[in-house]
Scaffold this motif. Sequence first.
Motif, PDB file in Angstrom:
ATOM      1  N   TYR A  69      -4.179   5.331   9.665  1.00 36.64           N
ATOM      2  CA  TYR A  69      -3.912   5.314   8.220  1.00 36.64           C
ATOM      3  C   TYR A  69      -3.308   3.981   7.777  1.00 36.64           C
ATOM      4  O   TYR A  69      -3.749   3.383   6.778  1.00 36.64           O
ATOM      5  CB  TYR A  69      -2.968   6.461   7.855  1.00 36.64           C
ATOM      6  CG  TYR A  69      -2.575   6.479   6.398  1.00 36.64           C
ATOM      7  CD1 TYR A  69      -3.434   6.980   5.429  1.00 36.64           C
ATOM      8  CD2 TYR A  69      -1.322   5.981   5.978  1.00 36.64           C
ATOM      9  CE1 TYR A  69      -3.078   6.984   4.087  1.00 36.64           C
ATOM     10  CE2 TYR A  69      -0.963   5.991   4.646  1.00 36.64           C
ATOM     11  CZ  TYR A  69      -1.841   6.492   3.707  1.00 36.64           C
ATOM     12  OH  TYR A  69      -1.481   6.480   2.386  1.00 36.64           O
ATOM     13  N   GLU A  70      -2.318   3.487   8.507  1.00 34.01           N
ATOM     14  CA  GLU A  70      -1.665   2.229   8.140  1.00 34.01           C
ATOM     15  C   GLU A  70      -2.648   1.066   8.173  1.00 34.01           C
ATOM     16  O   GLU A  70      -2.587   0.156   7.340  1.00 34.01           O
ATOM     17  CB  GLU A  70      -0.483   1.957   9.078  1.00 34.01           C
ATOM     18  CG  GLU A  70       0.693   2.901   8.901  1.00 34.01           C
ATOM     19  CD  GLU A  70       1.307   2.813   7.508  1.00 34.01           C
ATOM     20  OE1 GLU A  70       1.298   1.714   6.925  1.00 34.01           O
ATOM     21  OE2 GLU A  70       1.780   3.842   7.007  1.00 34.01           O
ATOM     22  N   ALA A  71      -3.553   1.079   9.159  1.00 31.45           N
ATOM     23  CA  ALA A  71      -4.561   0.018   9.222  1.00 31.45           C
ATOM     24  C   ALA A  71      -5.536   0.115   8.048  1.00 31.45           C
ATOM     25  O   ALA A  71      -5.880  -0.893   7.425  1.00 31.45           O
ATOM     26  CB  ALA A  71      -5.314   0.090  10.546  1.00 31.45           C
ATOM     27  N   LEU A  72      -5.962   1.328   7.719  1.00 29.74           N
ATOM     28  CA  LEU A  72      -6.975   1.500   6.675  1.00 29.74           C
ATOM     29  C   LEU A  72      -6.455   1.167   5.283  1.00 29.74           C
ATOM     30  O   LEU A  72      -7.203   0.646   4.448  1.00 29.74           O
ATOM     31  CB  LEU A  72      -7.526   2.928   6.713  1.00 29.74           C
ATOM     32  CG  LEU A  72      -8.418   3.256   7.917  1.00 29.74           C
ATOM     33  CD1 LEU A  72      -8.811   4.730   7.905  1.00 29.74           C
ATOM     34  CD2 LEU A  72      -9.662   2.379   7.920  1.00 29.74           C
ATOM     35  N   ILE A  73      -5.196   1.468   4.995  1.00 29.02           N
ATOM     36  CA  ILE A  73      -4.696   1.127   3.659  1.00 29.02           C
ATOM     37  C   ILE A  73      -4.582  -0.382   3.476  1.00 29.02           C
ATOM     38  O   ILE A  73      -4.461  -0.879   2.355  1.00 29.02           O
ATOM     39  CB  ILE A  73      -3.341   1.811   3.341  1.00 29.02           C
ATOM     40  CG1 ILE A  73      -2.240   1.346   4.304  1.00 29.02           C
ATOM     41  CG2 ILE A  73      -3.491   3.317   3.329  1.00 29.02           C
ATOM     42  CD1 ILE A  73      -0.862   1.877   3.937  1.00 29.02           C
ATOM     43  N   GLU A  74      -4.639  -1.125   4.589  1.00 32.47           N
ATOM     44  CA  GLU A  74      -4.655  -2.589   4.539  1.00 32.47           C
ATOM     45  C   GLU A  74      -6.080  -3.126   4.696  1.00 32.47           C
ATOM     46  O   GLU A  74      -6.279  -4.328   4.898  1.00 32.47           O
ATOM     47  CB  GLU A  74      -3.764  -3.164   5.646  1.00 32.47           C
ATOM     48  CG  GLU A  74      -2.288  -2.864   5.479  1.00 32.47           C
ATOM     49  CD  GLU A  74      -1.678  -3.545   4.269  1.00 32.47           C
ATOM     50  OE1 GLU A  74      -2.193  -4.616   3.884  1.00 32.47           O
ATOM     51  OE2 GLU A  74      -0.721  -2.997   3.705  1.00 32.47           O
TER      52      GLU A  74
END
Length: 304
Positions: free
Chosen positions: A97-102
């Motif tokens: 999730y943290e990677a995808l929101i970036e």
Amino acid sequence: MYGIKKISELLGVSPITLRAWENRYGVITPTRTEGGTRIYSEQDLSDLKWVLHEKEDKMISIRQAMLAFKEKQASQTSFTSPSSSDISFSNLTDAIYEALIEYDASTATETVNLAFANFDYETVFHQIFIPILYNVGYQWETGKLSVAQEHFISHFIQRKILRFFEDTQSEQGTVKALAICPPNEFHNIGLLLFSLFLKKRGVDVIYIGENTTKESIKSLIQINQVRLICFSVTLNSHIHYVVDFIEYLEKQPVKLDYLIGGHAANQLPKEYQNHVLTGELEDWEKWFQTTHYHKKVKRHNVKI
């Protein structure tokens, strides 16, 4: 893999401009065939989308956006996959999730592959992907995620599921199911997951997906001898489309079974509630074991 013409269409940027960016900034560089033709990867497409979003969102020049992308590449160590000794559903979910929101598809893919290496793909989809999608929906509704982020994450997850769906083969001549969303319904990831569940267990699924009209499938059902219709409905305002669809199907000369899933399915009238199936994998398995379908098909696992 995409040629420059297709990338141009997907991004709304001319091939001349893409070539100019490549020569001027040297940040996103496609590979080339022996004949010199540019070939763009999924990652190249994702990177270019990130640059364009950065430019539009922050109202900066393309040069500044390219510099921001270069800085992002240099600092990617800030998003790392969980180590093999620290693998859990929550850690994997958070990391993806943290990677995808970036818009960091590369790190997200690395972490997804780590999940696939440690768990069955159905487990990954239900224990990691579904919680991510629930969180995305909540964060978007509360204004903490942009439309671009929501679309990027949803499409990323959908592509991962489609990869398995396309590579899972069903035995010809087995029970056939049709997977559809009613008119104006465009949320189809849950339906895609259920279609993959059926295919893995040998059911031959014809996946149509979003925004399907009842008139468009009449001949399809007859020609392909479809026996099971799977609906997905996520918005209460679309309930009447499902009811109308079922009433239409019940008038057809062929007797059809049908299932209904999605967030809004529990809002259906009482007479349809025995056709509603929750989104839990264990409930799907229990349903399948109680039907006659599992006696007629063989399971077809796929390893990717």
